[in-house]
Design a protein around this motif. Sequence first.
Motif, short mmCIF file in Angstrom:
data_model
loop_
_atom_site.label_atom_id
_atom_site.label_comp_id
_atom_site.label_asym_id
_atom_site.label_seq_id
_atom_site.Cartn_x
_atom_site.Cartn_y
_atom_site.Cartn_z
N GLY A 30 38.40 42.54 43.47
CA GLY A 30 38.65 42.45 44.90
C GLY A 30 38.86 41.04 45.42
O GLY A 30 38.74 40.81 46.62
N THR A 31 39.14 40.11 44.54
CA THR A 31 39.33 38.74 44.97
C THR A 31 40.82 38.45 45.16
O THR A 31 41.67 39.21 44.73
N SER A 32 41.09 37.33 45.75
CA SER A 32 42.48 36.94 45.99
C SER A 32 43.15 36.56 44.66
O SER A 32 42.48 36.17 43.71
N PRO A 33 44.46 36.67 44.60
CA PRO A 33 45.18 36.26 43.39
C PRO A 33 44.91 34.80 43.01
O PRO A 33 44.82 34.46 41.84
N GLU A 34 44.77 33.94 44.02
CA GLU A 34 44.52 32.53 43.74
C GLU A 34 43.16 32.33 43.07
O GLU A 34 43.02 31.55 42.14
N TYR A 35 42.15 33.04 43.57
CA TYR A 35 40.82 32.92 42.98
C TYR A 35 40.83 33.48 41.56
O TYR A 35 40.28 32.88 40.65
N PHE A 36 41.49 34.63 41.39
CA PHE A 36 41.59 35.23 40.06
C PHE A 36 42.26 34.26 39.09
O PHE A 36 41.79 34.06 37.97
N GLN A 37 43.34 33.63 39.53
CA GLN A 37 44.06 32.69 38.67
C GLN A 37 43.19 31.49 38.32
O GLN A 37 43.17 31.05 37.16
#
Length: 77
Positions: A30-37
């Motif tokens: 459920g995190t943002s794509p930026e955080y995931f990256q």
Amino acid sequence: MSKHSTPFADLASSLDRLAQELFGASDLEGTSPEYFQSRMLSFLTLLADVVKAARVTVEPAMADEAHRANSAPGEAA
């Protein structure tokens, strides 16, 4: 007496660091794509460390095996 690192100790340490980082991977849901990256970058960096440590650890055994295979008597080319 100083403590010297061995290839197996380095590999174990790298695996431990990767395991600890992966243990915290549940926070990616459920995190943002930026955080995931940004989190994936740390996983990949640790995985690269594991690969390097594994290569250093097994390289002497692989060289020994290759040497024995090349010097085996009676083998035809």
